[in-house]
Design an enzyme around this catalytic site. Structure first.
Site: not given
Ligand code: GLC
Length: 536
Positions: A103, A268, A330
């Site tokens: 990430d 993302e 999320d």
């Protein structure tokens, strides 16, 4: 098969699996998952057929947003281990023929990052311009109306230097100023650090947030806002996100990746399809996979979903490779959104669509969102907007490995409570059960990896109505597959207009159907999905 696959790269043919490191496997008895824990579980992933792992952030962090507030981009948080543990993990992954995706969180740092500490120390500090500092309006109010995704204003007043700084997320996550070339270079160096170690790619956090309007204009009001929605949705973030210049930044990141062999980047990006497509970049020199989040939010309706797949397929640029996602850290888990029965159909959809699938840890055993008592809520999004049920904790609970005291996740009290049913729903219990979700996932992945039509073949829509959707996947020179998915709980009939099609059912959400042939009119029970190897 070999030859066709050779034209495709690993990130097109592999199945990606997201690990939320806090919740995967604890190896040192502190109730929090860590890198050695992940190493212990790599054989599970290999057995499942996974070839690429994406790890949510593992860097030093005050954990205001559980690692998405980074204080050092090139270190490892002691909770998770050390750089030596990381090197070992990378090695173990590569030695199994797997890939590792890290990430990367370039939009913002922690407020404890040395860059920000310097930046906030004085107005003439050389790093002042690394972040977004603005004077107040004459009446002392913030420079504009931009809101934080996690509630409240996006601007935080700094008493010492008498200016506001901007934070799209928590005040502990100040946004970097990506218009500053020094910031760009610093972050590209971070990428090089990990790429030099041999990391295979990055999932780039909130890519569409990275550049803001140079004039800092007010965002317009969203006339459709309703009180149950997150407060951030009161405005359309048209000036604070998705600015044209972001594509230059993405291109710079891509250029770094292209200096290495077969490295990749996922973006993302929560945007409508047409805007999402821009992130593939001019001449395909942007993100390799701008995350396609449609299945996270669409109502579970066959016609709607079939239509969305077609819109996505049609909008893809010629070199753009598709991808699909059912869940992440999320979002509510798929099982909690559509129910356990339909989660099986969803798994079949994810693993038979054209494009790279990403599986969220635990979905392979049908983990559900776990109710976290109010006093135990940890997620800042949940804590900041307590009346809106937005906590992300329920989908971040520890992985359920077996029926031992803490589900095999830890020997201590886990950082977030386990699902009540973990003694029944866990990897060990499902492993040898032919009817389990885990078995379904494993078989779906295996079939996808064996069959070029499913791995890289075309997508051809065949039918959709208010209950059922059907499509064909076909690679030249290989047997095609018909996939029929009943997205309702009631029986249905399908008569493919391309038909009559002939073939054998090779995989079904309920294995009793397997081995049978299909009739001119296919009938399915509620919640049934089938994969048919076509013979004509
Ligand atoms: C991304 C992450 C999310 C995080 C946010 C701020 O959306 O997925 O978990 O809170 O960025 O970094």
């Amino acid at each position: 098969m070999e030859e066709q696959q050779q034209q495709h790269l690993w990130w097109q043919t592999d199945v990606i699996y997201q690990i939320y490191p806090r919740s995967y496997q604890d190896s040192n008895g502190d109730g929090i998952g860590d890198l050695q824990g992940v190493i212990q579980r790599l054989d599970h992933l290999k057995w499942l057929g996974i070839n690429a792992v994406w790890l949510s952030p593992i860097y030093p962090s005050p954990m205001a947003d559980f690692g998405y507030d980074i204080a050092d981009y090139t270190g490892i948080h002691p909770l998770f281990g050390s750089l030596d543990d990381f090197d070992q993990l990378l090695n173990e992954i590569h030695s199994r023929g797997m890939k590792l995706i890290l990430d990367l969180v370039p939009n913002h740092t922690s407020d404890q990052h040395p860059w920000f500490l310097e930046s906030r120390s004085s107005r003439d500090n050389p790093k002042r311009d690394w972040y977004i500092w603005k004077d107040p309006l004459p009446d002392g109010l913030p420079p504009n109306n931009w809101l934080s995704v996690f509630g409240g204003s996006g601007w935080e007043w700094d008493d010492q230097t008498q200016q506001y700084y901007y934070h799209a997320f928590l005040r502990e996550q100040p946004d970097l100023n990506w218009r500053n070339p020094e910031v760009q270079q610093a972050m590209l160096d971070v990428m090089r650090f990990w790429l030099d170690k041999g990391v295979d790619g990055f999932r780039v956090d909130v890519m569409w947030h990275m550049i803001k309007d140079s004039q800092f204009r007010d965002n317009p009001v969203n006339p459709d806002y309703q009180s149950h929605m997150a407060t951030y949705e009161q405005l359309y973030p048209v000036y604070s996100t998705d600015q044209a210049e972001v594509h230059d930044i993405v291109r710079q990141m891509r250029d770094v990746l292209d200096q290495y062999d077969e490295r990749m980047m996922i973006g993302e990006i929560y945007l409508p399809i047409q805007k999402l497509m821009m992130y593939y970049g001019i001449d395909g020199k942007g993100a390799h996979l701008p995350f396609n989040f449609q299945l996270l939010s669409l109502s579970w309706d066959a016609q709607l979903i079939a239509g969305a797949i077609d819109q996505y397929e049609a909008a893809l640029p010629p070199t753009g490779w598709p991808n699909w996602v059912l869940g992440n850290h999320d979002q509510p888990r798929i099982t909690s959104r559509v129910g356990v029965q339909q989660a099986r159909v969803a798994a079949m959809l994810l693993l038979t669509l054209r494009g790279t699938p990403t599986i969220y840890y635990g979905d392979e055993i049908g983990m559900r969102d776990v109710p976290i008592p109010f006093e135990e809520v940890q997620d800042p999004q949940g804590l900041n907007m307590p009346d809106k049920n937005l906590s992300r904790d329920p989908s971040r609970t520890p992985m359920q490995w077996d029926n031992s005291e803490h589900a095999g996740f830890t020997t201590a009290k886990p950082w977030l409570r386990l699902a009540r049913n973990f003694a029944r729903e866990n990897v060990l219990a499902q492993k040898n059960d032919p009817f389990s979700m885990l078995t379904l996932y494993r078989r779906l992945i295996e079939l996808r990896q064996q069959e070029p039509s499913l791995m890289i073949g075309n997508y051809v829509p065949v039918h959709s109505d208010n209950q059922v959707m059907a499509f064909i996947r076909q690679a030249e020179g290989h047997p095609g597959f018909l996939i029929v998915l009943n997205l309702s709980h009631r029986p249905c009939y399908v008569k493919p207009k391309h038909g009559p099609l002939k073939g054998t059912i090779v995989l079904a959400t309920y294995p009793e159907l397997e081995g049978g042939t299909i009739e001119e009119t296919i009938s399915l029970a509620g919640d049934e999905g089938i994969i048919v190897r076509l013979s004509s």
